[in-house]
Structures are given as structure tokens and as C-alpha cells.
Design a protein around this motif. Structure first.
Motif, PDB file in Angstrom:
ATOM      1  N   LEU A 174       0.835  -1.211   0.000  1.00 28.20           N
ATOM      2  CA  LEU A 174       0.000   0.000   0.000  1.00 28.20           C
ATOM      3  C   LEU A 174       0.870   1.261   0.000  1.00 28.20           C
ATOM      4  O   LEU A 174       0.574   2.234  -0.706  1.00 28.20           O
ATOM      5  CB  LEU A 174      -0.925  -0.008   1.221  1.00 28.20           C
ATOM      6  N   CYS A 190       3.949   1.604  -1.167  1.00 27.32           N
ATOM      7  CA  CYS A 190       4.576   1.791  -2.484  1.00 27.32           C
ATOM      8  C   CYS A 190       3.544   2.288  -3.493  1.00 27.32           C
ATOM      9  O   CYS A 190       3.850   3.134  -4.341  1.00 27.32           O
ATOM     10  CB  CYS A 190       5.201   0.491  -2.977  1.00 27.32           C
ATOM     11  N   LEU A 191       2.317   1.775  -3.412  1.00 31.56           N
ATOM     12  CA  LEU A 191       1.267   2.263  -4.322  1.00 31.56           C
ATOM     13  C   LEU A 191       1.028   3.752  -4.082  1.00 31.56           C
ATOM     14  O   LEU A 191       0.810   4.519  -5.020  1.00 31.56           O
ATOM     15  CB  LEU A 191      -0.029   1.480  -4.118  1.00 31.56           C
ATOM     16  N   TYR A 240       3.220   5.880  -3.171  1.00 26.19           N
ATOM     17  CA  TYR A 240       4.317   6.623  -3.810  1.00 26.19           C
ATOM     18  C   TYR A 240       4.003   6.882  -5.283  1.00 26.19           C
ATOM     19  O   TYR A 240       4.322   7.934  -5.826  1.00 26.19           O
ATOM     20  CB  TYR A 240       5.636   5.859  -3.672  1.00 26.19           C
ATOM     21  N   PHE A 241       3.364   5.894  -5.931  1.00 25.94           N
ATOM     22  CA  PHE A 241       3.111   6.044  -7.373  1.00 25.94           C
ATOM     23  C   PHE A 241       1.910   6.945  -7.692  1.00 25.94           C
ATOM     24  O   PHE A 241       1.652   7.190  -8.864  1.00 25.94           O
ATOM     25  CB  PHE A 241       2.905   4.669  -8.016  1.00 25.94           C
ATOM     26  N   PHE A 242       1.173   7.410  -6.686  1.00 20.10           N
ATOM     27  CA  PHE A 242       0.031   8.293  -6.992  1.00 20.10           C
ATOM     28  C   PHE A 242       0.515   9.594  -7.635  1.00 20.10           C
ATOM     29  O   PHE A 242       1.423  10.237  -7.136  1.00 20.10           O
ATOM     30  CB  PHE A 242      -0.754   8.604  -5.711  1.00 20.10           C
ATOM     31  N   PHE A 243      -0.111   9.934  -8.761  1.00 20.36           N
ATOM     32  CA  PHE A 243       0.330  11.124  -9.490  1.00 20.36           C
ATOM     33  C   PHE A 243      -0.503  12.348  -9.152  1.00 20.36           C
ATOM     34  O   PHE A 243      -0.027  13.470  -9.222  1.00 20.36           O
ATOM     35  CB  PHE A 243       0.246  10.881 -10.998  1.00 20.36           C
ATOM     36  N   SER A 244      -1.791  12.144  -8.825  1.00 23.86           N
ATOM     37  CA  SER A 244      -2.666  13.309  -8.688  1.00 23.86           C
ATOM     38  C   SER A 244      -2.694  13.861  -7.270  1.00 23.86           C
ATOM     39  O   SER A 244      -3.372  14.847  -7.027  1.00 23.86           O
ATOM     40  CB  SER A 244      -4.075  12.960  -9.171  1.00 23.86           C
ATOM     41  N   VAL A 245      -1.978  13.225  -6.351  1.00 25.98           N
ATOM     42  CA  VAL A 245      -1.959  13.741  -4.975  1.00 25.98           C
ATOM     43  C   VAL A 245      -0.528  14.140  -4.649  1.00 25.98           C
ATOM     44  O   VAL A 245       0.409  13.391  -4.913  1.00 25.98           O
ATOM     45  CB  VAL A 245      -2.419  12.632  -3.984  1.00 25.98           C
ATOM     46  N   GLU A 246      -0.360  15.335  -4.108  1.00 26.81           N
ATOM     47  CA  GLU A 246       0.972  15.788  -3.699  1.00 26.81           C
ATOM     48  C   GLU A 246       1.477  14.906  -2.564  1.00 26.81           C
ATOM     49  O   GLU A 246       0.686  14.451  -1.736  1.00 26.81           O
ATOM     50  CB  GLU A 246       0.924  17.245  -3.236  1.00 26.81           C
ATOM     51  N   HIS A 247       2.754  14.694  -2.501  1.00 24.38           N
ATOM     52  CA  HIS A 247       3.327  13.900  -1.410  1.00 24.38           C
ATOM     53  C   HIS A 247       3.479  14.768  -0.161  1.00 24.38           C
ATOM     54  O   HIS A 247       4.580  15.130   0.234  1.00 24.38           O
ATOM     55  CB  HIS A 247       4.673  13.312  -1.832  1.00 24.38           C
ATOM     56  N   ARG A 293       6.708   8.194   1.572  1.00 23.12           N
ATOM     57  CA  ARG A 293       8.110   8.150   2.012  1.00 23.12           C
ATOM     58  C   ARG A 293       8.476   6.727   2.468  1.00 23.12           C
ATOM     59  O   ARG A 293       9.547   6.217   2.124  1.00 23.12           O
ATOM     60  CB  ARG A 293       8.313   9.154   3.149  1.00 23.12           C
TER      61      ARG A 293
END
Lengths: 404, 303, 231
Positions: B233, B235-236, B238-245, B254
Motif C-alpha cells: 500500500l 509503495c502504491l 508513492y506512485f500516486f500522481f494526482s496527490v501531492e506527497h 516516504r
């Protein structure tokens, strides 16, 4: 006429088997009991080329009897008229099922299963009462749930594309490696050195190569705008063809069609290490200011990344090969990890319909996370409350039907 | 620069002297290949043709093979030429690189292209009798199959591809390219969703609390399972593009990066171990096959 | 139209048929057929690649550009390999009635010689160079610049030790109850928990990336590989 022949053949077979059995068997007590209750039915969800067989074991097939009386089963098939009799498969003792996947669509078949004893003694065959025919299905019902998942993922990509096109939710987070592409091309121009773009080792039948070529389109356009030279060595002829089309289109889009030189996009060789030998030689001689590795890479990733690092080039890599990512991460300035390679083109284009696809991918990840959490909770409940069957049933349905 | 030239000259002369001394003074010499004559069809009374097979020097019928001995020295030269790149780019590496590109490109054209694809998969389908009587006699047994006219489609597409070579009309080459990309876009989309997406989710569905047979909580197995699912979960995330980290997602992402880095570390370690074995293979060639300094398989001097 | 739109139509139609082939059993065979066609097309594409290689090097030689001698070496080896391979020079067929039926790389043939003494040692040594490059990559990783790089290095170090005898020996004093703290124990955790989780997430992500990219290709959203409408 055919049915008469079939009856005669059957009678002949029935008459001759005991004689043969008498010839070969040492004594009547040595006769092996045949398997029984042979049934055959169409194999589900196929193109009408398979039939499932099931039978009851020969009473002599008992694992505890040593030496074993029955050492296997032999399946025979003939056409409904008894012609073209062939031996299909030798099966191990204890086998009660077999799928014949070599049927011709439309043909009616008769099957026999014989228990095989040691010393080539065969039992009487278990025969099929009626010929059976394989039926063709026009939809694979076992894939309904998978079809639903495909529809959801594709629907999300298309749906979000439309939403973003309408001007809503255009924000995507920054990816450092992609922002650095322009900087790299600018640096190459300043230094008067070329940019090297390597589209990986696979052919155009891999989507990661297509993704790499899509990134090339943007890199070439930036290079054209900056008047930087871009060199694209390829190890597949088809990739060279596609790369030439792409780079030429990028130069036209940048308003500099005259600057396009197709000699810069060349075929080197299909051999992985010869291709790498050429590239390492090129790198140390021409010293490109920026190296882009986008596509599928294998062992050579290490040689490329280390050589690029040794000549001080800005290196940006992206690959779908998880095993090669450590070397890119260690030696490149920026690395696009797995899915980021496929997202790169959408990022670089900045077009709403492409950015929408990224949100669609995110929705796919949310679906994955939701299925994973739901499945793990069900599995946990099943582990904690083993006597409550509902959880086990729900878990079974999730893992064996929905995620089959 | 001059000093470097002197050092290299000394090294080359020393190497050459070593080879000469080794070749003339030692008991076994070095770098030779032996062959023996064998009948092509030993059973046939009429077919008396012969061919040469590699043989150990200890074989009574063995005779020195000049082409293969030359080949052995060529191979040794190429091996050293490639290794020399570790020092820096040089004329020997450039020669080896040029030969490698030329030979391998043609080798692929000849083997994977012509003899493995065009002949058996295209021409043998279109004209089975002609191709069978020329190069594939197995096709004629028991009788040649009927021509498969569907193979005309890839032939026509292939000819369109060759239009790339024409000064004008190269755009027609886009059609076969489109065919390939379209076909495989469909195949890969479903293939990846089935084999990677669905199957990886299914394999990750595990109980977060594992019970022992005695009905107690197996703490260690539970921690492992929870760590695995949480890792997937994270790592997934981390790959989200539409949400800022940022915030919770940021922290989760992280942790996802840490998981990914440990994953890469493990891959790194596996690769390190595998690569050392490769080098051992080439060193064996130089010391065993070429210089005859060692004979681990006992093929020349016996065990 | 014919230059860009029609190719996209080919992409869309063939792609949709292949997707349907997964769900419609009678079409399943088409996937294999398409794979065979691809092999033929890729084989014919060698001519385009080979012609490009030939023309590039010939141009370099005739213009006497820097390094033209190496181009001559490439061209010479290319032509020689091509000729001896296509004409099966030195191949002795099993059946004297079919002299062309022998294997193209039979022992003793010219192509065999080239493979054995040029191709194979060259490729093998290039592959073997990886041992040196992996050492330099490890050295680079040693200068871990941040937390992420340190984690990569630490995991690599533990797995390297955990899979060798040295790792077992170094932590042999650890009691069995704490076996997870030994190098082999830590390696098992890294591989079983962290590596598995990371690999699975990467695979799920890649699958979605491939699906989205394929869909964009089929819908014609990203057609850069087909070039522009101009010739």
C-alpha cells in the motif's frame, strides 16, 4: 451403414479382448478390474476443441497394495464410427480426470479408458455409451469478473480524461526527472555536445518501447527548440523506423524541419552487447552532455549508466524492468521507476486528455488498494473466526471468482 | 604520454615473449585446436563425404586444425581487446567493437531473419513444395502441406515496410508499424492486467493476524504479513500522481520509497553475485583454452 | 488521411480485435497468428536495418570522415557474415540430395567459425565486463549521499552476506530465538517482506501504466510513433 459397421466393430472388439487377455494374462485371477462410470462432457469456455473425461478408479488401483497392481491409465479416442482410433495419453495411477484438448470442432468422439497393470496387462476398457461432441462458446464466462476489472480500469482512464478535458482537476504532482529533461537539453546546447536517447532493447511489440518512443517525441522537440543534436541508436529496425517518424514529427512541430537529420537515428545491431559496445564507445568519444534511457533494459543498464556517469553526462533513466532499477538509481541523476515511465509522456505533453489518463491510473491503484484491503480484512476475519463460514466464503469468492 | 607508450611497449613485448617461450619451451605448448575426420553418414554405403569434428590432442586420429587454431587466437585477441576498454578507449577496442557490430548485425539477419523466419514461417507456408524440396525436406514427409495463403498478409505488410527504403512513399511503412503496435497494445493491455494487476493483488491477500494451531496469535507471522501488505500500500501511495506527497500521503509515500530502496538493494546484491560468475567464464577461456596454463576438465593432458 | 489517420484506424481495429480475443474463445487462436506475423515482419524489417547500417558506414567511408577505417571494418565483417550465412558456406548437409538442408551453423561451416571465434568471445567478454562495472557501481553506492541510498546499500550488504557462509558465521553466536537478527534471518525478511512488497507494487503500477498507454494508443491520443501528417 456406418452404424452397422460400428456395431460390428464393437462386437469384434468385445469378442477379441477376452481372447487377447487370455493370451497375455498368466491366469484369470491376474485380470485387472477396469475403471468404470466413464462420462464425457464439453470443456467449458473454449472454441469447441476440448472434452472433459471423468471416471471411477479401477478397484485394483489402491496405493497401499505393493507392488501396485494398476500402474496407470491409458485414454483412447476414436470417431463415432470407430475409425481413427488413437491413444491419447498415459496417466498416473489414481487419476480420475483428463481433458482432451486435441478435438476437432464438430467431430463426434468415443472414448475408452483402460487401467494399465504391470507387465503390460490391460484391463477391459471403460467405454462411453454415447459419442460426445465439443461445443464452441462465444464468450468465456470464466472471465466475466476480469472483464469487469478491465472495463473499470479503462473506464477510469477515459472518464478522467473527459473530466480533465472539461477543465477540472488538472493538477498532478511534479516528477523531478521529467522537469530535468529541459535542463539537460539546455546544457547540451551550451556545451555544444549531443543528447543521447536510448529507446531500450525491445521491439515495438512492447508497450515500454512505445512509451519510450513517446518520451523521445518530447525530448526531440525540446532538443529541436534548443538546437541541440539528438542521437538515437536503436537495436531494432522497427524501432528505428518509429523513432525516425517521431523525431521528424517533433522537428516539424518545433518549426525546424530543416534541422532534422535522419542519419542521427540509426540501426546498430540486434545483439544486446554489441549494441552496448557501440554505445559505450560513442559515449567516451563523443561525450554526450545528456543521456536518456527510456524503455526496456537488461544487464546492459549497468554498463550504460556507469559509462554515462564516468563522462559526467546528466542521466535520466526510466524502465519497467525492476531488476535494472538499482543500477539506474545508483548511477543516474534521475530515475523514473516502473509506472513513472508510462506516465512520462502524459506529463511532458501537458495535454488535458493525457493528464486525465494519469488520474485514471491513480483510480486503478485505488481499486487495487481497496481490493487488497478488503481481501486482507476478510482473510484476517477468516483466520480469527475459523468457524464462521461466511467470511471464508466471501474470501473464496473474492480470490477465486473476482480475482481469478 | 611518452612514458605511457614506453610502459605499453614493454608490456606488449613481455606478453609476446611469454607467448613465444610458452609455445616453444613448455611441454604442451599453447593455443592449438585439433580435429579429426568423421563420415557425415557412417551408415551409408554410397555417401562417403567426410567432415571435421573437434578432438582432444590426446586422440590418436587428431590432427592440427589451422582455421580453428587461427580462430582461437582471434578469439583471444578479441577477448583482450574488449577487456582493454576497462583502461580506456583504444584502437583494439575500436576494432573489436566494429567487428562485433558488423558480425552480429549480419548474424541476426541471417539466422533470426532469414533461416529461422522468412524461410520456415513465410516461404514454407506460401510454397511448401518448392521450399521443401530445396531446404526443408522434412516438410515433404509424408506429403507437403497445402499452401497457407493467409501468410500473404504479413508478406504484403513486410513489402510495405520495405517502402521505407524508397526515396518517396516511405509513409506507407507506417501501416505495418500501426498493425504491430495495435495488435500488441491489445495483447499487452489484457496480458498485464491479468498477469500483473489481478494476480499480484490476489497473491497479496493474506491474513494480517495469523493464528497458530493451538488458537494463539502467531506474532512473528502476523508482523510479517502486516509488513508486507502495508508495504504494498505504501509503495502504491508513492506512485500516486494526482496527490501531492504531503501530509499522510506524503509520509506513506516516504515509507513506500524506503521499501522500494530496500527492494533495489536486494536486486543489486543478487546481480553482484551473478556477474562475478560471468567473468570467471572468460578468464577460464584465456587460461584454459588459449594459454593452456590450466586444464580443469582434463581434456588435453588427461586427469 | 492515408499517412496518419488510416494507420491509427489499423491500430484501433487490430487492438480491439486482440482484446476481444481474450474473451471470445474462437478468436483466441488469432493471438498466436498475430505473434507469428510479427516475427515475419520483424525478419523483413532486418532488411531496412541492414540497409541503414550499410548506407551509414558507406557514407562515412566515402566522405573519409573521422574513424572511417573502423566503418570499413564493420562493413567488411557485415558483408562477409551475411554472404557466408545466406549461402551456407562450408555447411555439409546430412542428406546429399538436399545440399541446402544442412543447419546454417553446422560445425566447421564459415558462419560457425565466425560465431565461435568472433561473435561469441566478443559478446561473452562484453558481458563479463559487468563484473567490473558492478564493482564500480557498488563503490558509488558506498558513498551513500542520502537516507534512500543508505537503505539501498544496507539492504544490498545484508543480502550479500546473508546468502554466503560468511554471513552465517558472523552471526553464529546469536541465539536461535533471535534468529531474525542473524544475516540469513534478516535476508529472509528483506526478501520475504520488503522485496516482495516492492516488487508487487511495481508490477501493479506497471500493469496500470501499460493499460493506460495501450488505451491511449488505441484511442489515438498519443500517435507520436506514427509521425506527422507531412511526408
Amino acid at each position: 451403414m456406418i452404424s452397422v459397421m460400428a456395431v460390428v466393430l464393437c462386437l469384434l472388439t468385445l469378442c477379441t479382448r477376452p481372447i487377447l487377455a487370455q493370451d497375455t494374462a498368466a491366469a484369470p485371477t491376474d485380470a485387472i478390474a477396469p475403471p468404470s462410470k466413464l462420462i464425457a462432457k464439453d470443456h467449458d469456455n473454449d472454441a469447441g476443441t476440448a472434452i472433459d473425461l471423468e471416471w471411477t478408479l479401477s478397484p485394483d488401483d489402491q496405493p497401499q497394495r505393493k507392488p501396485r497392481v494398476v500402474v496407470g491409465y491409458q485414454v483412447f479416442r476414436s470417431l463415432a464410427d470407430g475409425m481413427e482410433r488413437v491413444s491419447l495419453e498415459s496417466l498416473t495411477p489414481g487419476t480420475v480426470k483428463f481433458t482432451d484438448r486435441s478435438c476437432k470442432y464438430g467431430a463426434a468422439y468415443l472414448y475408452e479408458v483402460v487401467a494399465v497393470g504391470s507387465g503390460n496387462r490391460d484391463s477391459e476398457p471403460a467405454r462411453l455409451a454415447q459419442p460426445v461432441r465439443a461445443v464452441r462458446q462465444w464468450f468465456d464466462a470464466s472471465r466475466v469478473w476480469f472483464g469487469v476489472i478491465v472495463l473499470i480500469v479503462c473506464g477510469c482512464v477515459i472518464g478522467f480524461t473527459e473530466i480533465v478535458k472539461a477543465g477540472r482537476g488538472t493538477h498532478v504532482r511534479a516528477i523531478a526527472g521529467l522537469k530535468a529533461i529541459e535542463e539537460a537539453a539546455g546544457r547540451a546546447t551550451e556545451m555544444g555536445r549531443p543528447c543521447l536517447f536510448v529507446p531500450g532493447l525491445r521491439d515495438m511489440n512492447e508497450i515500454s518501447t512505445v512509451a519510450g518512443i513517446n518520451v523521445l517525441s518530447h525530448v526531440a522537440r525540446i532538443a529541436a527548440e534548443y538546437d541541440a543534436t539528438i542521437e538515437v541508436p536503436t537495436c531494432r529496425s522497427l524501432v528505428m523506423t518509429a523513432a525516425r517518424e517521431t523525431v521528424q514529427a517533433a522537428y516539424i512541430a518545433a518549426g525546424r524541419p530543416e534541422a532534422f537529420n535522419d542519419d542521427r537515428i540509426s540501426y546498430i545491431t540486434d545483439e544486446q552487447f554489441a549494441y552496448v559496445a557501440w554505445m559505450t564507445g560513442y559515449m567516451v568519444r563523443e561525450k554526450p552532455a545528456a543521456c536518456f534511457y527510456m524503455g526496456t533494459f537488461f544487464a546492459e543498464s549497468l554498463i550504460l549508466a556507469e559509462t554515462g556517469n564516468s563522462i559526467g553526462a546528466i542521466q535520466i533513466a526510466g524502465t519497467s524492468q525492476a531488476a535494472q532499477l538499482p543500477f539506474f538509481v545508483a548511477a543516474c541523476d534521475y530515475t523514473l521507476i516502473g509506472e513513472e515511465l508510462f506516465a512520462a509522456s502524459a506529463y511532458l505533453s501537458g495535454e488535458p486528455q493525457q493528464l486525465g489518463s494519469l488520474k485514471g491510473q491513480d483510480a486503478g491503484k485505488a481499486l487495487a488498494a481497496a481490493l487488497l484491503i478488503a481481501g486482507c480484512l476478510l482473510a484476517t476475519e477468516t483466520s480469527l473466526l475459523p468457524k464462521t463460514t461466511q467470511f471464508a466464503q466471501a474470501l473464496d469468492y473474492l480470490t477465486n471468482s473476482i480475482l481469478r | 604520454m611518452k612514458r605511457e607508450t614506453i610502459i605499453w611497449t614493454v608490456l606488449f613485448v613481455a606478453g609476446g615473449l611469454f607467448l613465444v617461450v610458452r609455445g616453444t619451451q613448455s611441454d604442451h605448448g599453447l593455443g592449438r585446436q585439433y580435429v579429426k575426420q568423421v563420415r557425415v553418414n557412417p551408415q551409408s554405403a554410397t555417401d562417403l563425404r567426410v567432415k571435421f569434428k573437434e578432438a582432444p590432442p590426446t586422440d590418436r586420429q587428431a590432427q592440427l586444425s589451422i582455421p580453428r587454431t587461427v580462430g582461437l587466437w582471434v578469439a583471444a585477441f578479441f577477448t583482450l581487446a574488449i577487456l582493454s576498454f576497462l583502461y580506456r578507449d583504444n584502437i583494439f577496442y575500436k576494432i573489436a567493437e566494429s567487428v562485433m557490430v558488423g558480425v552480429s548485425a549480419a548474424w541476426y539477419m541471417v539466422t533470426a531473419g532469414f533461416w529461422e523466419a522468412i524461410i520456415p514461417k513465410l516461404l514454407a507456408n506460401l510454397a511448401p513444395e518448392t521450399i521443401g524440396s530445396w531446404a526443408l525436406p522434412d516438410l515433404l514427409k509424408p506429403k507437403p502441406p497445402d499452401p497457407k495463403l493467409l501468410s500473404l498478409v504479413p508478406l504484403v505488410l513486410g513489402i510495405m515496410l520495405l517502402c521505407r527504403l524508397l526515396p518517396r512513399g516511405g509513409w506507407i511503412g507506417r501501416w505495418p508499424l500501426a498493425f504491430i503496435v495495435g495488435v500488441f497494445a491489445g495483447i499487452r493491455m489484457i496480458g498485464f492486467l491479468e498477469a500483473d494487476f489481478v494476480s499480484q493483488i490476489r497473491s497479496s491477500i493474506i491474513p494480517l493476524v495469523v493464528m497458530t494451531d493451538a488458537g494463539r496469535v502467531n506474532l512473528w507471522a502476523s508482523l510479517r504479513n502486516t509488513g508486507l501488505v502495508f508495504g504494498v500500500l505504501a509503495c502504491l501511495a508513492y506512485f500516486f500522481f494526482s496527490v501531492e506527497h504531503r501530509g499522510l500521503v506524503g509520509r506513506l509515500a516516504r515509507v513506500g520509497v524506503w521499501y522500494l530502496m530496500i527492494t533495489f538493494g536486494a536486486s543489486f546484491a543478487f546481480t553482484v553475485m551473478g556477474r562475478i560468475a560471468l567473468l570467471a567464464g572468460r578468464i577460464t577461456f584465456l587460461f584454459d583454452d588459449w594459454l593452456w596454463l590450466i586444464d580443469p576438465a582434463g581434456k588435453r593432458w588427461g586427469p | 488521411m492515408l499517412k496518419s489517420t488510416f494507420p491509427w484506424l489499423i491500430v484501433a481495429v487490430t487492438g480491439c480485435v486482440m482484446i476481444a480475443a481474450f474473451f471470445v474463445p474462437p478468436l483466441a487462436e488469432w493471438k498466436n497468428e498475430a505473434g507469428a506475423w510479427f516475427e515475419i515482419l520483424a525478419a523483413m524489417a532486418f532488411v531496412v536495418g541492414g540497409a541503414n547500417l550499410f548506407a551509414q558506414h558507406l557514407k562515412k567511408i566515402s566522405a573519409r570522415r573521422a574513424g572511417w577505417g573502423y566503418s570499413a571494418v564493420t562493413l567488411f565483417s557485415f558483408v562477409v557474415t551475411l554472404v557466408v550465412g545466406l549461402f551456407k558456406v562450408g555447411v555439409i548437409g546430412e542428406d546429399p540430395n538436399y545440399p541446402w538442408a544442412g543447419h546454417y551453423q553446422a560445425e566447421g561451416s564459415a558462419l560457425w567459425w565466425l560465431y565461435q571465434f568472433a561473435y561469441q568471445p566478443l559478446i561473452g567478454t562484453m558481458f563479463a565486463l559487468l563484473a567490473f562495472y558492478v564493482a564500480s557501481a557498488a563503490f558509488r553506492a558506498f558513498r551513500a549521499k542520502n537516507t534512500e541510498a543508505t537503505m539501498l546499500l544496507t539492504a544490498a550488504f545484508i543480502v550479500l552476506l546473508g546468502r554466503t557462509y560468511a554471513g552465517t558465521w558472523l552471526t553464529s553466536a546469536v541465539p536461535d530465538d533471535y534468529s531474525a537478527l542473524t544475516f540469513p534471518g534478516m535476508t529472509a525478511i528483506i526478501l520475504g517482506v520488503f522485496n516482495t512488497a516492492g516488487q508487487r507494487a511495481i508490477m501493479i503500477g506497471i500493469a496500470l501504466g501499460v493499460a493506460a498507454t495501450s488505451l491511449k494508443v488505441l484511442l489515438g491520443v498519443d500517435r507520436s510513433y506514427l509521425g506527422s501528417d507531412g511526408d
